[in-house]
Structures are given as C-alpha cells and as structure tokens.
Design a protein around this motif. Structure first.
Motif, short mmCIF file in Angstrom:
data_model
loop_
_atom_site.label_atom_id
_atom_site.label_comp_id
_atom_site.label_asym_id
_atom_site.label_seq_id
_atom_site.Cartn_x
_atom_site.Cartn_y
_atom_site.Cartn_z
N ASP A 1 37.02 40.51 46.97
CA ASP A 1 36.34 39.22 46.83
C ASP A 1 36.29 38.84 45.36
O ASP A 1 36.07 39.70 44.50
CB ASP A 1 34.92 39.27 47.40
CG ASP A 1 34.90 39.31 48.92
OD1 ASP A 1 36.00 39.34 49.51
OD2 ASP A 1 33.81 39.32 49.50
N PHE A 2 36.46 37.56 45.06
CA PHE A 2 36.45 37.09 43.68
C PHE A 2 35.49 35.91 43.57
O PHE A 2 35.58 34.95 44.35
CB PHE A 2 37.86 36.65 43.24
CG PHE A 2 38.93 37.65 43.59
CD1 PHE A 2 39.13 38.77 42.81
CD2 PHE A 2 39.72 37.47 44.72
CE1 PHE A 2 40.11 39.70 43.14
CE2 PHE A 2 40.69 38.39 45.06
CZ PHE A 2 40.89 39.51 44.27
N VAL A 3 34.57 35.96 42.61
CA VAL A 3 33.61 34.87 42.42
C VAL A 3 33.54 34.50 40.94
O VAL A 3 33.79 35.33 40.06
CB VAL A 3 32.21 35.25 42.93
CG1 VAL A 3 32.21 35.47 44.42
CG2 VAL A 3 31.68 36.49 42.22
N ASP A 4 33.20 33.25 40.69
CA ASP A 4 33.03 32.74 39.34
C ASP A 4 31.68 33.19 38.79
O ASP A 4 30.67 33.09 39.48
CB ASP A 4 33.14 31.22 39.34
CG ASP A 4 33.11 30.63 37.93
OD1 ASP A 4 32.01 30.60 37.34
OD2 ASP A 4 34.16 30.19 37.46
N GLU A 5 31.66 33.71 37.55
CA GLU A 5 30.43 34.22 36.97
C GLU A 5 29.37 33.13 36.81
O GLU A 5 28.18 33.38 37.03
CB GLU A 5 30.73 34.83 35.60
CG GLU A 5 29.50 35.42 34.92
CD GLU A 5 29.80 35.91 33.51
OE1 GLU A 5 29.42 37.04 33.18
OE2 GLU A 5 30.43 35.14 32.74
#
Length: 460
Positions: A25-29
């Motif tokens: 999973d990849f999320v914006d900080e």
C-alpha cells in the motif's frame, strides 16, 4: 553443460522453498491519500530480481522467498523521494505458513519536483467515529450526540467481548461481557439491551455500564413488540412473529389500556403455501397437530406450517414497518403496495398512497429494511448495488424516493441513522485493520465519491 543446469536448478529450488503473498500500500505523507502507478522492484540480498513492475495501491505480489528471508524493496514515484529498505520476512513466519497476505504500507514524501501540470484535490474519506488497533466493533447504539455504547471484541465476538461507554470521542468506561455476546437491541424508550446466548441484560445509560438481568420471555413478548408512544397517551405495538406470514399493528389508550386494531398485514401468497403444508404432512405429524389444536386452540394447519414449512427454503418471513411522525402513523404495507397514514390519536385512516420502491428486490437490490432518524423523523430505505449501499429518503407526501445517497465504502455492516448522519461498521477487504465505526453526513458539503472505486471506474 546439462549436468550444470540440473545443479543450478536444484540450488535455486533449495534457496526459494516458500511462497509469500506481499500486499503493498502507498499513501501520501501530507494528504494520507492512496498513490497508484508506483515503480516497485524487489530483490534478494544477492540482487536476484523477484519483482520488477509498475504497481498500484492494494496490489498483491506473489514470489518465492529467499532462504535467508531478507528482501530489498526499491520504490520510485515521480514527484516523491525514493525508498530503499530491507525487509525481514522471518517476522511474518506465521502468516507465510498460513498463506495469508502480508501487508506493508509505505508513506511517500513529496519532493516538490513535479514539472508537469496537475490538479490538487482533497481525497474525501468518511469520518471515523471509533477505531482501535486492538479491538473490532461488532455492534453499537447511539444514545445521543455525545454518547454511544459499543459492543467490541479482540478476535472473536464469542470470546472476551466487551462493552464500551464512548462519550465525546473518548472511552469513559468498559466492561467484560458475562457470556457469549450476540448483539445490542434498543427499545422504544431508547434503552439498550445486551443479548447473549443464554441471558439478556438491560444496560443502564450511565458511565458505569451496569447490567441488569432481564427474563428473555419478558423482553421478547412485552418489550420488543412495543414500537413507539405518542405524548404518553397512545402506545403502538405489533403481534409480529417470524414464523407466521401475517401480523397486526395495534394502538393502546394508556389512560384505560383499551386497544384497537390499527392495521393488518398478511402475505397472502405465502399464507396459502403455509396452510397447504398440512395436506402433505405424514399421518404422525397430522395426529400431533390435532393434539396441539385441542390443547391450545390454535389451528392445526398453523402448527404444521410453523414447524415444517418455515424450515423450508421457500418460506419468507413477512415484513412491514410502522413509523410515528409527529401525530401521524405511517404503515408501509408491501403486500398491498401502499403506504397507509393514520391519525395517531383516533386510529382512523387519513390516506393511502401507492408505493413501488419495494418491487422486484432481486433486480433492484432492495434490502427489505427501513430506518427512521429519531431526531429528524425522516424515513429511509436502502438498496444493495454490487456491494455498495444506496440510501434513499422516502417522500411522505407521495411515497416516492428522494435523491440517492451512496455510502463511500463497499460491503458495510449494521447501518444506523441518527440526526442526519449514517453510521456503519466497515473493514477494508484483505486488510489487517480492525472493524471501525464510520459516519457520513447527508448534508456534508465536503463529501465526494471521487476516491471511490466502483466497478473499476471513478464515480463523480
């Protein structure tokens, strides 16, 4: 040369003996929004490439694990700083053996180097009313704007479940459930009951969560049938039983306890099959039904229908709803395709309006469920659209549906409506997250379905 190939294959197979399912999973900080189109490269410590491809949020990669269970992950995304990290899969040995997905979430930090034009939009997500990394929500009861009572559990509802008194977004008190918990029920006075496998309890609306035992027969026969009251003058109750395809709504004058029939509901088609079951019963069953009729006075056909036909796949319990709005009673009779309006004090019919929102539930996805907001008194019904829940307000003037309100997440549980907000329980599919309690407001100006993946297309 052939012998060398055999030896190489044997060594390779010996070094990669187990398979792993790795979910990335990849999320914006900054925004916590999901990120897609990420370049991912996974290697062993001796730089053998295991995965090398573009991927997206929630993607699962399956590959053979190196013998030392160490992998190197390189992540690249235009506009973000690269990530190079070493992951020890031996920490997830149990998940690997049970062939479960291992979830790894990476937070990508913006490096400010975008050179092309782009639109910055805030990704909407429903508000979290309650969340925990240790426990899941099984059921809940909204007491008022500040207070909720939650039924929670760490792993299974049948073991170590708890009650939580939740006020102003804080856990005020908690108490272990004395037995195997099933659900929470609320009566016409907004009193909350804990239903367990063998015992039922009334929960006091106080911070101490006091449990008072209530006889099940008393709760089922004398409390749950009461639907509502009007100015402490009128009381409305139902004779509904799931094992009989007809029931009545009554109103009671509290001053002298006299009662009168308000409305009769009957599924005539189901009743015909229900009573016909007696004709095909064996002799022993018919003799038993005769004995029960002489003992109780209840028709022998009813005895056979209740004990035989209700256990078949063809039986469907009846469904109807009664709601009190101001001093008028609204009865939704789906077998007469009509909404009946009664005077709340006199019990006389004021009007009847044709309705069709319940027709063809297999095609329309109608869920055979209706809700009334206890504060606004508005009435709603829900539909299932490929896992998404569509909520419609019912226009009480003509019985039609108002504008659709689609819940953001798919496959939600236990929908409840309170003061213009929809509460529900949800856990993302194939996620390690516990079951959270969410809420969405009907009048939320910031609400958007832009981040919702419906049928692999963005809904706007």
């Amino acid at each position: 040369m052939r012998n060398f190939c055999y030896i190489f294959f044997f060594l390779t197979f010996g070094s990669y003996a187990q398979e792993v399912n790795l979910q990335l999973d990849f999320v914006d900080e900054m925004t916590n929004a999901s990120i897609d189109s990420v370049e991912v490269k996974i290697k062993s410590t001796n730089n053998l490439v295991l995965v090398d491809q573009w991927t997206s949020h929630h993607t699962i990669h399956t590959f053979m694990i190196p013998k030392n269970k160490l992998i190197k992950i390189n992540i690249k995304k235009s506009g973000y700083f690269n990530i190079d990290t070493l992951v020890n899969l031996s920490l997830h040995e149990r998940s690997i053996k049970k062939e479960r997905n291992i979830l790894l979430e990476f937070v990508l930090r913006y490096d400010g180097q975008f050179s092309t034009e782009f639109d910055v939009t805030a990704t909407y997500k429903p508000s979290v009313a309650f969340s925990s990394e240790r426990i899941s929500v099984s059921d809940f009861a909204v007491i008022d704007e500040e207070i909720m009572i939650l039924l929670v559990y760490p792993k299974r509802l049948s073991a170590a479940s708890e009650l939580i008194y939740f006020k102003n977004d804080s856990v005020i008190s908690r108490r272990s459930v004395p037995g195997k918990a099933l659900r929470l029920d609320t009566d016409y006075r907004n009193r909350v009951y804990l239903r367990c496998e063998y015992t039922d309890y009334m929960i006091t609306n106080s911070e101490h969560i006091t449990l008072i035992k209530v006889p099940r027969e008393q709760l089922n026969n004398f409390v749950q049938p009461i639907l509502d009251t009007l100015n402490n003058e009128q009381l409305y109750f139902t004779t509904y039983k799931s094992h009989y395809p007809a029931f009545d709504f009554y109103n009671v004058q509290l001053s002298d306890t006299s009662h009168a029939l308000l409305h009769h509901v009957e599924d005539s088609e189901m009743m015909e099959h229900y009573r016909a079951e007696y004709k095909w019963a064996d002799v022993r069953t018919k003799l038993w039904a005769w004995d029960m009729e002489s003992e109780t006075g209840i028709d022998r056909e009813v005895w056979v229908g209740a004990n035989v036909f209700t256990n078949s796949i063809y039986y469907e319990a009846p469904y109807s709803e009664l709601f009190l709005v101001d001093d008028e009673v609204y009865v939704f009779d789906f077998y007469k395709d009509a909404m009946f309006i009664y005077d709340g004090f006199e019990g006389t019919v004021l009007d009847s309006i044709s309705i069709d929102f319940h027709k063809d539930p297999v095609k329309s996805g109608w869920e055979r469920s209706m809700y009334q907001d206890p504060i606004t008194k508005k009435i709603y019904t829900v539909y299932d659209d490929a896992g998404y829940t569509d909520v419609y307000e019912i226009n009480l003037l003509d019985g039609s549906r108002e504008e659709k309100f689609t819940l953001f997440y798919r496959y939600v549980e236990n929908v409840q409506i309170y003061n213009g907000e929809v509460y529900y329980i949800y856990r993302p599919y194939e996620s390690l997250q516990k079951k959270y309690l969410y809420k969405e407001g009907f009048s939320d100006s910031k609400r958007s379905l832009a981040g919702q993946e419906r049928f692999n297309q963005i809904v706007r």
